[in-house]
Design an enzyme around this catalytic site. Sequence first.
Site, mmCIF file in Angstrom:
data_model
loop_
_atom_site.group_PDB
_atom_site.id
_atom_site.type_symbol
_atom_site.label_atom_id
_atom_site.label_comp_id
_atom_site.label_asym_id
_atom_site.label_seq_id
_atom_site.Cartn_x
_atom_site.Cartn_y
_atom_site.Cartn_z
ATOM 1 N N HIS A 1 42.666 39.631 43.341
ATOM 2 C CA HIS A 1 42.576 39.388 41.891
ATOM 3 C C HIS A 1 41.403 38.448 41.589
ATOM 4 O O HIS A 1 40.645 38.657 40.645
ATOM 5 C CB HIS A 1 43.855 38.720 41.379
ATOM 6 C CG HIS A 1 44.898 39.691 40.917
ATOM 7 N ND1 HIS A 1 44.615 40.767 40.118
ATOM 8 C CD2 HIS A 1 46.240 39.728 41.122
ATOM 9 C CE1 HIS A 1 45.740 41.428 39.866
ATOM 10 N NE2 HIS A 1 46.735 40.820 40.487
ATOM 11 N N GLU A 54 46.456 45.704 38.670
ATOM 12 C CA GLU A 54 47.453 45.497 39.738
ATOM 13 C C GLU A 54 47.261 46.526 40.857
ATOM 14 O O GLU A 54 47.258 46.176 42.036
ATOM 15 C CB GLU A 54 48.878 45.605 39.188
ATOM 16 C CG GLU A 54 49.296 44.448 38.290
ATOM 17 C CD GLU A 54 49.147 43.098 38.962
ATOM 18 O OE1 GLU A 54 49.494 42.971 40.153
ATOM 19 O OE2 GLU A 54 48.659 42.166 38.300
ATOM 20 N N GLU A 95 46.596 38.481 45.692
ATOM 21 C CA GLU A 95 46.150 37.457 44.741
ATOM 22 C C GLU A 95 44.661 37.145 44.922
ATOM 23 O O GLU A 95 43.919 36.994 43.967
ATOM 24 C CB GLU A 95 46.981 36.181 44.895
ATOM 25 C CG GLU A 95 48.474 36.355 44.641
ATOM 26 C CD GLU A 95 48.801 36.967 43.284
ATOM 27 O OE1 GLU A 95 47.982 36.825 42.344
ATOM 28 O OE2 GLU A 95 49.857 37.609 43.156
#
Lengths: 193, 305
Positions: free
Chosen positions: B149, B222, B146
């Site tokens: 990201h 991803e 995360e």
Amino acid sequence: MCFFLKRAPAHATWGQAMLSMGGVAERLEKQLDTVTTREAAVLVRPTDDQSATQTRAEMERALTGMDRTLFRFDVTMDDSGYGWAIVKGAVLGDVAAGINQMGEVFTASGLGERVMAAIFPFMWHDSVHQRDHKIYWLYQPRVRGFTPFVPDGDPSNEQRDHDLEIRMETAIRRDLPTYRDTSEWYPIWGMPI
Amino acid sequence: MFEPAPFVPTQFDKDNQLRTRMLITMLLLGSLYGVFIWFALASGLTIMLMVVVVMVLVQFLLSDRMVLSSMRAKVVTPAEAPGLHQIVDRLVLAAGIPKPKVAISDLPIPNAFATGRSQKHAAVAVTQMLMDVLDEDELEAVLAHEISHIKSKDVVVMTYASFFLIVAAMLSTYLMFSAMFGGMGRSRNGNSGSIILVALLVTFVVRIIGGMLVATLSRYREFSADRGATALTNRPMALASALQKLQGAIPKVPHQDLRKAEGMNAFFIMSAVGPGLAELFASHPSTAKRVARLQQYEQQAAFLR
């Protein structure tokens, strides 16, 4: 679990398996820092009506066919009445050659079907956590491949470090015929080696 | 006792093939949107387009809090969740980005997400269930994904990527309404009706192709975040094992001693043909693909440990 099976499980006969174990010394020791303990064992199951002493005698009889000038070996019995034929050697190649010959002499004396595994112990130093791990590679004739076993912590707790097993298997699978279905990755608790 | 792995900058920082693919996808998306805007301007939908763009912009500016509240996530302080904050602190330090808000959601699913329109306005959230299911290494790996990201500004990229997709969606709704209700009055003109039909067609095409491109880009992001997580923790297998756990496909390892299991196997001789059957229950392809890649990273990472 299926992604481990994407490539067909490598099948290797006893001889092929021991040959490749002898050949991965360089990769295991130089690149993966897993160092052989310079011994390995063949695990033999007793028959139903056999005492430990009888199993031992039968194994020792079979081993008289071994070349004593090249290998040092010994037979030990564990608490469950299983026999451990232990080979010692200077380098992994010698140890693997010894295990290979043991398989041959056991087969010749009718013990072949009772050989459950060839076990190769290694030491690996985890430099991040400053811990030593004992890593076992088990060749199981039943699945015709090597499976890893890494006990974790106090052996009496019977815990295994599955993450490390997966890491080791991933790192070595190109060089060693491993069996990738984890449902066959049996542990052996309380080994004499 | 858990100890942090030291941060080692690795070759996982870059994957040029993945980057090229992302770039191509973004270029395709850009040209699609370019054609779309040109069409909207040329066919006299300028005012409608501007109104919709402003509306969507406002939505995005407010999205930070909306996402968190829609996921029932509550921002927690270091005192409330010291363990979680500790992991985030460590990863943020390694990633070199400002610390995002940390939130916990009580949704009854094991999941994690990152949100925020910029690195400064970012938040990372996990569900309580995720923390219950994963061990600390795996939780760290998921958070690293995360954080990665946020580092690569994925939320921003995906926001821009899907911006005109949402604009096209809203536009087509308006066009549909005006075709249904406004069409009657202008039927004498004739020309206006056909423009609306063509515009509807164009927005639909934009939505379909754009949707595919955005989904492709998202999948690349991803993979890239998995790679980024590997760069942060150097432990790809922890993420792989978390993914497998979240998917319910935990590899089964026997606990029983080989010496005892052998006797049992004699009765269940069929267990020898296990793999074929297991393959029938093949897992979700995307997780399989991610794990396969993580295993490749693992082979490279093994040298660096």
